[in-house]
Scaffold this active site. Sequence first.
Site, PDB file in Angstrom:
ATOM      1  N   VAL A  69      -2.799  -2.247  91.723  1.00 17.30           N
ATOM      2  CA  VAL A  69      -2.969  -1.310  92.832  1.00 17.30           C
ATOM      3  C   VAL A  69      -3.885  -1.974  93.847  1.00 17.30           C
ATOM      4  CG1 VAL A  69      -3.772   0.965  93.551  1.00 17.30           C
ATOM      5  CG2 VAL A  69      -2.675   0.687  91.303  1.00 17.30           C
ATOM      6  N   HIS A 110     -10.818  -1.425  93.388  1.00 18.67           N
ATOM      7  CA  HIS A 110     -11.352  -0.442  92.447  1.00 18.67           C
ATOM      8  C   HIS A 110     -12.125  -1.152  91.364  1.00 18.67           C
ATOM      9  CE1 HIS A 110      -7.219  -1.569  91.377  1.00 18.67           C
ATOM     10  NE2 HIS A 110      -7.596  -1.491  90.109  1.00 18.67           N
TER      11      HIS A 110
END
Length: 115
Positions: A97, A101
């Site tokens: 993704v 993160h």
Amino acid sequence: MPYDPSNVFARILRREIPTPWLHEDDLCVAFRDIAPQAPLHLLVIPKRPLARLAEATANDDALLGHLLRTGKALAARLGHPDARFVVNDGAGAGQTVFQLHVHVLAGRGLAWPPG
Ligand code: 5GP
């Protein structure tokens, strides 16, 4: 690589994908990973569009520190004083993704080196 605003975390940030947030502040949100790899598996993501660590600049130094410290505080608050913090930077390192993160993993023994 241009930032793709249709990535799943951007959609979670826009609340297009309902996801309980465990934490929100001006800079980031945190929520549980959908496929947890440990009893505690959180994701801490910046609100600002940032595809990957490689695209961060010196202007992001405070943000990056904030992501780590926020994940640390959250894990401790949830009963996990020891935790592993992981950033997969790029597809070759396992990033799937492309909204930066920090994974926060805790609650079981974690091998080293990682797989
Ligand atoms: P990466 O492989 O990019 O470092 O990590 C992406 C993480 O996002 C994976 O651990 C994956 O399980 C998690 N993930 C993918 N889609 C969703 C989703 O829709 N909701 C949540 N909460 N996590 C997701």
